[in-house]
Design a protein around this motif. Structure first.
Motif, mmCIF file in Angstrom:
data_model
loop_
_atom_site.group_PDB
_atom_site.id
_atom_site.type_symbol
_atom_site.label_atom_id
_atom_site.label_comp_id
_atom_site.label_asym_id
_atom_site.label_seq_id
_atom_site.Cartn_x
_atom_site.Cartn_y
_atom_site.Cartn_z
ATOM 1 N N ALA A 64 0.808 -1.343 0.001
ATOM 2 C CA ALA A 64 0.046 0.073 -0.006
ATOM 3 C C ALA A 64 0.992 1.321 -0.090
ATOM 4 N N ASP A 65 2.059 1.055 0.228
ATOM 5 C CA ASP A 65 2.973 2.387 0.229
ATOM 6 C C ASP A 65 3.163 2.972 -1.082
ATOM 7 N N GLU A 66 3.344 4.170 -1.043
ATOM 8 C CA GLU A 66 3.649 4.940 -2.196
ATOM 9 C C GLU A 66 5.246 5.180 -2.537
ATOM 10 N N ILE A 67 5.750 5.428 -3.671
ATOM 11 C CA ILE A 67 6.934 5.397 -3.905
ATOM 12 C C ILE A 67 7.479 6.708 -4.865
ATOM 13 N N VAL A 68 8.146 7.362 -4.552
ATOM 14 C CA VAL A 68 8.773 8.413 -5.305
ATOM 15 C C VAL A 68 10.146 8.080 -5.617
ATOM 16 N N ALA A 69 10.248 8.160 -7.178
ATOM 17 C CA ALA A 69 11.598 7.623 -7.756
ATOM 18 C C ALA A 69 11.911 8.410 -8.794
ATOM 19 N N GLU A 70 12.996 8.385 -9.292
ATOM 20 C CA GLU A 70 13.668 9.240 -10.298
ATOM 21 C C GLU A 70 13.052 8.491 -11.547
ATOM 22 N N GLU A 71 13.149 7.364 -11.874
ATOM 23 C CA GLU A 71 12.965 7.058 -13.258
ATOM 24 C C GLU A 71 11.521 6.543 -13.402
ATOM 25 N N GLU A 72 11.312 6.419 -14.871
ATOM 26 C CA GLU A 72 10.016 5.839 -15.342
ATOM 27 C C GLU A 72 10.353 5.158 -16.513
ATOM 28 N N ALA A 73 9.545 4.312 -16.847
ATOM 29 C CA ALA A 73 9.878 3.285 -17.713
ATOM 30 C C ALA A 73 9.365 3.374 -19.407
ATOM 31 N N ALA A 74 8.800 4.449 -19.589
ATOM 32 C CA ALA A 74 8.694 4.897 -21.084
ATOM 33 C C ALA A 74 9.554 4.373 -22.108
ATOM 34 N N ALA A 127 2.669 15.171 2.430
ATOM 35 C CA ALA A 127 2.474 15.156 3.706
ATOM 36 C C ALA A 127 1.614 14.222 4.435
ATOM 37 N N LYS A 128 1.106 13.270 3.796
ATOM 38 C CA LYS A 128 0.240 12.231 4.219
ATOM 39 C C LYS A 128 0.763 10.915 3.897
ATOM 40 N N GLY A 129 0.356 9.915 4.770
ATOM 41 C CA GLY A 129 0.720 8.474 4.382
ATOM 42 C C GLY A 129 2.476 8.082 4.458
ATOM 43 N N ARG A 130 2.607 6.863 4.154
ATOM 44 C CA ARG A 130 3.868 6.433 3.964
ATOM 45 C C ARG A 130 4.413 6.398 2.653
ATOM 46 N N ILE A 131 5.484 6.844 2.594
ATOM 47 C CA ILE A 131 6.150 7.298 0.964
ATOM 48 C C ILE A 131 7.470 6.937 1.295
ATOM 49 N N TRP A 132 7.896 6.112 0.162
ATOM 50 C CA TRP A 132 9.590 5.904 0.016
ATOM 51 C C TRP A 132 10.101 6.576 -1.069
ATOM 52 N N ALA A 133 11.017 7.268 -0.811
ATOM 53 C CA ALA A 133 11.954 8.056 -1.751
ATOM 54 C C ALA A 133 13.449 7.035 -2.152
ATOM 55 N N ILE A 134 13.434 7.020 -3.461
ATOM 56 C CA ILE A 134 14.418 6.143 -4.286
ATOM 57 C C ILE A 134 15.407 7.029 -5.034
ATOM 58 N N ASP A 135 16.478 6.968 -4.712
ATOM 59 C CA ASP A 135 17.495 7.480 -5.924
ATOM 60 C C ASP A 135 18.395 6.196 -6.223
ATOM 61 N N PRO A 136 18.008 5.386 -7.378
ATOM 62 C CA PRO A 136 18.991 4.239 -7.482
ATOM 63 C C PRO A 136 20.447 4.251 -7.802
ATOM 64 N N ILE A 137 20.667 5.374 -8.372
ATOM 65 C CA ILE A 137 22.263 5.724 -8.404
ATOM 66 C C ILE A 137 22.495 7.258 -8.248
ATOM 67 N N LEU A 155 12.242 6.043 3.909
ATOM 68 C CA LEU A 155 10.689 5.900 4.284
ATOM 69 C C LEU A 155 10.392 7.110 5.048
ATOM 70 N N MET A 156 9.375 7.904 4.412
ATOM 71 C CA MET A 156 8.675 9.050 5.177
ATOM 72 C C MET A 156 7.388 8.878 5.599
ATOM 73 N N VAL A 157 6.950 9.054 6.784
ATOM 74 C CA VAL A 157 5.612 8.914 7.161
ATOM 75 C C VAL A 157 5.137 10.332 7.466
ATOM 76 N N ASP A 158 4.018 10.503 6.921
ATOM 77 C CA ASP A 158 3.349 11.788 7.226
ATOM 78 C C ASP A 158 4.421 13.084 6.896
ATOM 79 N N GLY A 159 5.244 12.872 5.909
ATOM 80 C CA GLY A 159 6.131 13.990 5.769
ATOM 81 C C GLY A 159 7.371 13.919 6.505
ATOM 82 N N ASP A 160 7.709 13.102 7.461
ATOM 83 C CA ASP A 160 8.887 12.887 8.402
ATOM 84 C C ASP A 160 9.526 11.678 7.930
ATOM 85 N N VAL A 161 10.935 11.964 7.573
ATOM 86 C CA VAL A 161 11.769 10.673 7.419
ATOM 87 C C VAL A 161 11.961 9.881 8.739
#
Length: 354
Positions: A64-74, A127-137, A155-161
């Motif tokens: 259920a967690d959201e993810i913020v990452a740099e790449e997209e697969a297009a 600012a809401k929920g569980r969100i992971w931030a990824i920088d693969p390189i 992992l950020m929860v409600d905007g706090d790491v």
């Protein structure tokens, strides 16, 4: 496994370690003589492959967690040879790291699933929920030259790491190894490779990167600055990322005579967190540029858990709750808690002279 975020920490560590293994394979197999980030460069291959592996682990364990990452697969959907190259790396890395695969679950089964995993990184943050931030390189040019780069996950929860992990394949395993300019090129694997972790309120650790189960960890802590003039500070290699001239003036006003150590990526955060360096400055080079959250979230937490303070140039904590960027912040000033006010005061003095 009873402490807060214990499962998240274990999954993050194993996922980052496995992704770091993939990036090292990419460097040794693909990067010889490569100096650019074109569409088929080792960085592109490593970015996509590492992101796919990390997201697969997160989705298997925290669907259920959201993810913020740099790449997209297009790009990969339109380039079958590149897609095949990345899939070969992802599939063989999964097979070769049985210990992680057993703990992580969620093996990627085919190319289509790999593309789906990569595209799970499209969250807008917030600012809401569980969100992971990824920088693969993190640290493109450092990766290509055999210098410093990092695989980054927070992992950020409600905007706090709450959890931060950095895989730094080219930092010395020895936490006491001094920072030197030679860390930026010509690396060998001998004695290199660290995994740094932090959980809010639980401190920070380092351990050697392995190709199997997690190695034993050691607590890390920043050095207390008793004489600011004896400090060592880290800055970005690229002048386009941080204002070198301003930073040199700040060092001069603080009485620092040690040469700055320039390195790419969040390896700078890791280095000061374990006491190999003291201060990290990343000063604005543009009035409009906004830092990406994946470039700072893990390192910010690890430094703070190691006894440091991290703010922007105005003395404000980094705010990861706005979206995919640090829109409320300018620059980064990281130092031991006791020395941070003095460093910040000089930063503000120098920047106000313009």
């Amino acid at each position: 496994m009873s402490s807060p975020y214990a499962k998240e920490l274990e999954i993050a560590q194993l996922a980052v370690q496995r992704a770091a293994i993939l990036t090292k394979r990419v460097f040794h197999e693909k990067a010889k003589g490569t100096v650019s980030k074109d569409d088929k460069s080792p960085v592109t291959i490593g970015d996509f492959g590492a992101q796919a592996l990390i997201i697969a682990a997160l989705k298997a364990n925290f669907p259920a967690d959201e993810i913020v990452a740099e790449e997209e697969a297009a790009q990969l959907r339109d380039d079958a040879p590149l897609r095949q190259t990345i899939w070969d790396l992802v599939s063989t890395t999964q097979l070769s790291d049985a210990a992680a695969e057993s703990a992580l679950g969620g093996a990627i089964k085919d190319e289509d699933e790999m593309l789906t995993m990569i595209d799970h990184g499209a969250s807008k943050g917030g600012a809401k929920g569980r969100i992971w931030a990824i920088d693969p390189i993190d640290g493109t040019k450092g990766f290509l030259r055999g210098g410093q780069y990092a695989v980054c996950l927070a992992l950020m929860v409600d905007g706090d790491v709450k959890v931060g992990v950095l895989g730094c394949p080219n930092l010395p395993v020895d936490d006491a190894a001094p920072l030197t300019g030679s860390m930026e090129s010509g690396q060998t694997d001998e004695g290199k490779g660290c995994l740094f972790s932090g959980v809010l309120g639980q401190g920070a650790t380092s351990r050697p990167l392995t190709t199997g189960s997690l190695a034993p960890e050691k607590k890390i802590a920043m050095k207390a600055i008793t004489d600011i003039a004896a400090a060592t500070f880290c800055e970005s290699v690229e002048a386009g990322h941080s204002a070198h001239g301003d930073q040199a003036e700040i060092a001069k006003k603080l009485g620092i005579t040690n040469p700055s150590v320039r390195m790419d990526s969040q390896a700078k955060y890791a280095s000061i967190a374990r006491g190999a360096g003291d201060i990290y400055l990343r000063l604005p080079v543009s009035a409009t540029y906004q830092e990406k959250i994946w470039d700072h979230a893990a390192g910010d937490l690890i430094v703070r858990e190691a006894g440091g303070a991290v703010t922007d140039i105005h003395g404000k904590r980094l705010d990861f709750s706005i979206g995919r960027t640090l829109a409320n912040n300018k620059g980064v000033v990281a130092a031991p808690v006791g020395g941070h006010p003095q460093v910040l005061a000089v930063v503000q003095e120098v920047l106000s002279l313009k």
